[in-house]
Design an enzyme around this catalytic site. Structure first.
Site, PDB file in Angstrom:
ATOM      1  N   ILE A 315      -6.297 -32.031 -11.506  1.00 16.76           N
ATOM      2  CA  ILE A 315      -6.963 -31.382 -10.370  1.00 16.76           C
ATOM      3  C   ILE A 315      -7.953 -30.425 -11.026  1.00 16.76           C
ATOM      4  O   ILE A 315      -7.562 -29.386 -11.553  1.00 16.76           O
ATOM      5  CB  ILE A 315      -5.969 -30.632  -9.465  1.00 16.76           C
ATOM      6  CG1 ILE A 315      -4.995 -31.625  -8.813  1.00 16.76           C
ATOM      7  CG2 ILE A 315      -6.722 -29.863  -8.374  1.00 16.76           C
ATOM      8  CD1 ILE A 315      -3.966 -30.976  -7.900  1.00 16.76           C
ATOM      9  N   PRO A 316      -9.227 -30.777 -11.027  1.00 16.69           N
ATOM     10  CA  PRO A 316     -10.192 -30.142 -11.948  1.00 16.69           C
ATOM     11  C   PRO A 316     -10.667 -28.746 -11.543  1.00 16.69           C
ATOM     12  O   PRO A 316     -11.843 -28.542 -11.201  1.00 16.69           O
ATOM     13  CB  PRO A 316     -11.344 -31.141 -11.969  1.00 16.69           C
ATOM     14  CG  PRO A 316     -11.307 -31.767 -10.616  1.00 16.69           C
ATOM     15  CD  PRO A 316      -9.855 -31.849 -10.244  1.00 16.69           C
ATOM     16  N   CYS A 317      -9.782 -27.771 -11.638  1.00 17.92           N
ATOM     17  CA  CYS A 317     -10.183 -26.398 -11.325  1.00 17.92           C
ATOM     18  C   CYS A 317     -11.184 -25.860 -12.342  1.00 17.92           C
ATOM     19  O   CYS A 317     -11.887 -24.879 -12.063  1.00 17.92           O
ATOM     20  CB  CYS A 317      -8.959 -25.489 -11.244  1.00 17.92           C
ATOM     21  SG  CYS A 317      -7.903 -25.502 -12.693  1.00 17.92           S
ATOM     22  N   HIS A 318     -11.278 -26.516 -13.490  1.00 16.73           N
ATOM     23  CA  HIS A 318     -12.273 -26.091 -14.493  1.00 16.73           C
ATOM     24  C   HIS A 318     -13.696 -26.396 -14.044  1.00 16.73           C
ATOM     25  O   HIS A 318     -14.654 -25.884 -14.627  1.00 16.73           O
ATOM     26  CB  HIS A 318     -11.991 -26.771 -15.833  1.00 16.73           C
ATOM     27  CG  HIS A 318     -12.059 -28.260 -15.778  1.00 16.73           C
ATOM     28  ND1 HIS A 318     -10.987 -29.042 -15.363  1.00 16.73           N
ATOM     29  CD2 HIS A 318     -13.064 -29.134 -16.075  1.00 16.73           C
ATOM     30  CE1 HIS A 318     -11.337 -30.310 -15.418  1.00 16.73           C
ATOM     31  NE2 HIS A 318     -12.594 -30.392 -15.839  1.00 16.73           N
ATOM     32  N   ARG A 319     -13.873 -27.202 -13.002  1.00 12.96           N
ATOM     33  CA  ARG A 319     -15.206 -27.532 -12.500  1.00 12.96           C
ATOM     34  C   ARG A 319     -15.723 -26.503 -11.501  1.00 12.96           C
ATOM     35  O   ARG A 319     -16.787 -26.701 -10.901  1.00 12.96           O
ATOM     36  CB  ARG A 319     -15.196 -28.923 -11.857  1.00 12.96           C
ATOM     37  CG  ARG A 319     -14.928 -30.039 -12.850  1.00 12.96           C
ATOM     38  CD  ARG A 319     -14.853 -31.401 -12.184  1.00 12.96           C
ATOM     39  NE  ARG A 319     -14.364 -32.411 -13.126  1.00 12.96           N
ATOM     40  CZ  ARG A 319     -13.922 -33.614 -12.778  1.00 12.96           C
ATOM     41  NH1 ARG A 319     -13.921 -33.966 -11.496  1.00 12.96           N
ATOM     42  NH2 ARG A 319     -13.484 -34.461 -13.694  1.00 12.96           N
TER      43      ARG A 319
END
Length: 353
Positions: A315-319
């Site tokens: 779940i790409p919270c780094h984006r």
């Protein structure tokens, strides 16, 4: 951990020869004693097969090793201040403890001074050190799958209380209470650090870098909420995670297809669903997400939901970045966030060539 055989042989030779040029380059974990040393330690040298090598002290701590009392690896190259040694001793006596201001006063230390000196000597904060030691003990137990008493003795505790508390407060008591469900823990190596994976035969519950801020609280909350017991082991889900992560870091996978268990409030789940729609190679700001949710005033709430995500990378919270383009708010560390975004930009470009 250093896995290259060539590097391990090089470091072992340096350890045997007490080569000063390698001090600060690696730390040697000794399996038979549970300690880690710097290369010039004067203690008797172990066999090659009983050594593990780590580029940082934090990684050695997370692997369950404690600092050698002979060479004091974390104090190289200077002598260790009395206040700092007092803190290290206190952590060894009560590894499960989470320190508060009053605890420093109780052992006669000024909190601010002690913390500053600790950072100067160890190049990590005292909180990082204490957390890594707690997590290392717990990780060591679940990796080996052996009885708590055996690990407690190897870790150097005369009674079981210190070790047992350090383990059970995070992972759950292995023997004293009946639990409803069981999660399997495994470790996955990546180019930017090892990750902890919690899964059962049906879902992935947690995927985080092992030195992530707040990881142990995430584990505890998950365990207590669903009455889980966590043990070491492989599942079909874990194997799928490892396979897809490998493809991701090779730049050949831009999307994940994994069975995820979404543990959060309705609002958090809404935010996470939006995160999953951000294409590989692209980013959104916290404000962008708030607007998609229909309320520009929810920027902070979006930030909190982003930080509550238990599925790093997948779940790409780094984006998610700041409105000004700055890389902010990543519990895994800004350097990792930058690495992931650059990796994804390259992968997205290759996909469209």
């Amino acid at each position: 951990m250093i896995t290259s055989k060539k590097k391990r042989e090089e470091y072992y030779h340096a350890l045997k020869e007490k080569d000063r040029s390698y001090d600060g380059i690696f730390y040697a974990g000794i399996k038979t004693t549970g300690i880690f040393c710097h290369p010039t330690c004067r203690a008797r040298k172990p066999k090659f097969e009983n050594c593990e090598f780590y580029p940082t002290a934090e990684e050695a701590l997370l692997a369950g090793y404690r600092p050698c009392k002979i060479c004091q690896p974390l104090s190289f190259p200077q002598a260790i201040p009395e206040e700092v040694q007092l803190l290290v001793n206190a952590v060894e006596e009560q590894p499960e403890k989470r320190w508060k201001e009053a605890d420093f006063l109780a052992i006669g230390l000024n909190s601010a001074t002690a913390r500053r000196k600790f950072k100067e000597v160890y190049k990590m904060t005292f909180v990082q050190y204490a957390r890594a030691r707690r997590m290392g003990l717990a990780f060591k137990e679940i990796r080996r799958g052996s009885k708590v008493i055996e690990q407690q003795l190897e870790a150097g505790y005369e009674s079981s209380s210190g070790f047992n508390d350090a383990f059970t407060k995070i992972m759950g008591n292995p023997a004293k209470k009946v639990v409803a469900r069981q999660l399997n823990a495994s470790f996955i190596s990546t180019p930017i650090g090892r990750m902890l994976c919690l899964s059962d035969d049906d879902y992935l519950y947690l995927l985080e870098f092992e030195n992530r801020r707040g990881l142990e609280r995430e584990i505890e909350q998950l365990r207590l909420k669903y009455n889980f017991r966590i043990i070491y082991g492989q599942t079909a889900v874990n194997q799928l995670v490892e396979e897809q992560l490998g493809e991701y870091f090779q730049g050949v996978r831009t999307e994940f297809s994994l069975p995820l268990f979404y543990d959060g409030s309705p609002f958090q789940k809404e935010v996470w669903k939006i995160l999953e729609t951000i294409p590989c190679g692209k980013t959104l700001s916290y404000r962008d997400i708030a607007l998609r949710l229909g309320d520009k005033n929810k920027v902070r709430a979006v930030g909190r939901a982003n930080g509550s995500n238990k599925m790093a990378i997948v779940i790409p919270c780094h984006r998610v970045i700041g409105s000004d383009g700055n890389l902010t708010g990543y519990a895994g560390g800004i350097e990792r966030k930058q690495y992931l975004l650059e990796l994804e930009k390259r992968a997205a470009l290759q996909k469209h060539e």
